[in-house]
Enzyme design. Structure first.
Site, PDB file in Angstrom:
ATOM      1  N   LYS A  96       0.849  -1.198   0.000  1.00 38.72           N
ATOM      2  CA  LYS A  96       0.000   0.000   0.000  1.00 38.72           C
ATOM      3  C   LYS A  96       0.886   1.250   0.000  1.00 38.72           C
ATOM      4  O   LYS A  96       1.950   1.262   0.638  1.00 38.72           O
ATOM      5  CB  LYS A  96      -0.900  -0.026   1.243  1.00 38.72           C
ATOM      6  CG  LYS A  96      -1.970   1.063   1.263  1.00 38.72           C
ATOM      7  CD  LYS A  96      -2.894   0.893   2.480  1.00 38.72           C
ATOM      8  CE  LYS A  96      -3.966   1.964   2.551  1.00 38.72           C
ATOM      9  NZ  LYS A  96      -4.870   1.797   3.692  1.00 38.72           N
ATOM     10  N   SER A 119     -10.148  -0.339   6.775  1.00 37.06           N
ATOM     11  CA  SER A 119      -9.488  -0.165   5.472  1.00 37.06           C
ATOM     12  C   SER A 119      -8.807  -1.397   4.906  1.00 37.06           C
ATOM     13  O   SER A 119      -8.388  -1.391   3.750  1.00 37.06           O
ATOM     14  CB  SER A 119      -8.479   0.987   5.535  1.00 37.06           C
ATOM     15  OG  SER A 119      -9.152   2.219   5.482  1.00 37.06           O
ATOM     16  N   SER A 142      -9.832   1.970   2.563  1.00 32.90           N
ATOM     17  CA  SER A 142      -8.904   2.687   1.728  1.00 32.90           C
ATOM     18  C   SER A 142      -7.872   1.817   1.014  1.00 32.90           C
ATOM     19  O   SER A 142      -7.275   2.268   0.043  1.00 32.90           O
ATOM     20  CB  SER A 142      -8.180   3.727   2.573  1.00 32.90           C
ATOM     21  OG  SER A 142      -7.343   3.104   3.520  1.00 32.90           O
TER      22      SER A 142
END
Lengths: 446, 96
Positions: free
Chosen positions: A48, A147, A123
């Site tokens: 990420k 997330s 996210s």
């Protein structure tokens, strides 16, 4: 190819896997990756865009960090390297992890591999879409209010949010420091255990890292333990029909696997939302104060220093980030601090205590991950509507508990339905065992 | 609690942010809605609960304060800073 399979490959075979994956990523239109950066030559793991990898331009999906180059590795990255795994590609995310759709990224939206008209969740939407779309063997995400789990559910993969303190936050771009945790996003439960074992452990560089015993979970993974699982009939009433059907299916599978089901209740989740958004925005306000255009990232020159700060931040941050910074400043400001921030900390204790009481009698809690399956782009434009979509995930972060999301069903459109199993603090083993049992049971029923 | 332009200006100041004129009305309405929502916490009786929260009951561990200096990191950071020269960040003029 699963992570378990990849761990058995020779260096030559790994090189071939990396090559094939790079080609597949280049041909994909999912926009799961924002850049195909690489470090090392081990088993490729997607990272990420808020986890520091030395030499990478790690930007948290924000314009304000364009040009920043990470000068060091996050502890989880050092641990990947030590285990023969290598960071392979930066994955898309909502700007500073503030969102549930990955639409707020400065790199544009990521598409859900199951339906390209729908969001992948957020996210960590890029990591979830990469794993679900066959573009990654496994990925790392971060979970502040859901997330990891919510995009895992929307994309039909497995996502584990470890107990707060289990995985070092050193090198994770901070959003809300008392809620953030890094975790694995994988194709199945066994891979989640394997990757969790690699990244967890005490880290002196993170003062909130838990200095307690760490027993590996993967070698001890067992689907045969008979557990007591709490279900929350009242709590799921607000979920969509498909999610409620998935819940019922998961309960039947758990029963069929020999687990004991008991009914419990949790506080109305509307209070979780309030306690979460007050806490998270207050912490975000403080954490994001460092982005001023002076030491790293993008700078917009102003007439003087203050003007430079204002222009840099106003042009560098997107709308959702600005809203949360201002909301955070509101709840922390003189005159409102006690009524909002202090009150939210008190409610947080209520929520933590409520879970502790339930866990005196049960091993796990079964809960939906999101009130619906993946929705079309633009459906959650109103910020409050988006915040309300987090109802099933955020109390876990407020209480610091471990929770795993896994796919259990499909809706009428073929979109995945995910459920989560929440466990006691530091008891990842039971969370993984329960999920492994549920996963195997659902497979035998197919 | 009503959000108005005066409160928005105060929050912009605290946040080092400027909301453009065409977005002010929209952001005021959104923040108003959010604050009205989080006001639901007042429905909960928390009079017997302490105002601080800690994830763990144990105090943060102390460690030795050992000096550590890897100047390579300084060089890397300065190399990629928006503006730098001779081991300094360059900022707009502060003292007139």
């Amino acid at each position: 190819m699963t992570l378990k399979e990849a761990l058995k490959l020779s260096p030559e075979e790994i090189a071939q896997v990396r090559e094939a994956l790079a080609q597949k990523i280049a041909q994909s239109d999912l926009n799961a990756y924002v850049a195909l950066d690489m470090a090392g030559s081990g088993i490729p793991i997607a990272i990420k865009d808020n986890i520091q990898v030395q030499g990478w331009s790690v930007t948290s999906g924000s314009k304000i960090l364009k040009g920043y180059i990470a000068p060091y590795n996050a502890t989880v990255i050092e641990k990947l390297h030590a285990a023969g795994l290598s960071p392979f590609g930066r994955t898309n995310m909502d700007e500073f992890a503030m969102g549930s759709t990955t639409e707020s990224s400065c790199y544009g939206r990521t598409l859900n591999p199951h339906n390209k008209g729908c969001v992948p969740g957020g996210s960590s939407g890029g990591s979830a879409a990469a794993v679900a779309g066959g573009l990654a063997i496994a990925a790392l995400g971060s979970d502040t209010g859901g997330s990891i789990r919510q995009p895992a559910a929307f994309c039909g993969i497995v996502g584990l949010k470890p107990t707060y303190g289990r995985v070092s936050r050193y090198g994770l771009g901070a959003y809300a420091s008392s809620l953030d945790q890094i975790g694995p996003m994988t194709q199945n439960v066994e891979d989640a255990a394997l990757l969790y074992d690699i990244i967890c452990g005490h880290d002196p560089k993170d003062s909130t890292s838990a200095d307690i015993a760490y027993a590996p979970t993967a070698p001890n993974l067992s689907a045969n333990r008979k557990l007591t699982v709490a279900i929350l009939p009242k709590y799921v009433e607000g979920a969509s029909e498909a999610v409620r059907a998935g819940y019922t299916k998961a309960i039947s599978a758990l029963k069929a696997a020999g687990h004991t089901i008991v009914e419990r209740e949790l506080l109305d989740p509307k209070y979780d939302i309030s306690a979460y958004y007050i806490t998270a925005t207050a912490e975000a306000t403080t954490n994001l104060a460092r982005y001023d255009g002076i030491r790293y990232g993008a700078r917009v020159e102003g007439d003087n220093l203050k003007d430079t700060f204002i222009r840099t931040r106003s042009e560098g941050f997107g709308d959702e980030v600005k809203r949360r910074i201002m909301l955070g400043n509101f709840v922390l400001s003189s005159g409102y601090y006690d009524a909002y921030y202090v009150k939210a900390q008190k409610v947080r204790q209520l929520i933590k205590h409520e879970y502790e009481t339930i866990f005196q009698e049960v091993d796990l809690i079964l809960s939906p991950v999101a009130p619906s399956t993946a929705y079309p782009f633009g459906a959650l434009e109103d910020p409050l509507t988006m915040y309300l979509s987090d109802i099933y995930t955020i109390s876990v972060n407020l209480a610091g508990l471990p929770s795993i999301a896994l796919p259990v069903d499909r809706d009428a459109q073929g979109l995945p339905v995910g459920m989560q199993l929440i466990g006691r603090a530091y008891d990842e083993q039971t969370v993984l065992d329960g999920a492994y049992s549920l996963e195997l049971q659902l497979k035998t029923q197919e | 609690m009503q959000v108005d332009d005066t409160l928005l200006s105060k929050l912009e100041n605290l946040s080092y942010l400027k909301v453009s004129d065409d977005k002010r009305a929209e952001i005021i309405a959104q923040m108003d809605k959010m604050i009205a929502f989080v006001d639901n916490l007042s429905e909960l009786d928390t009079s017997r609960i302490e105002g601080s929260f800690a994830m763990s009951d144990t105090a943060t561990r102390l460690r030795e304060d050992t000096p550590f200096c890897d100047t390579r990191i300084n060089d890397d950071i300065l190399m990629h800073a928006p503006r730098s020269d001779e081991h300094f960040f360059i900022v707009p003029k502060i003292i007139e």
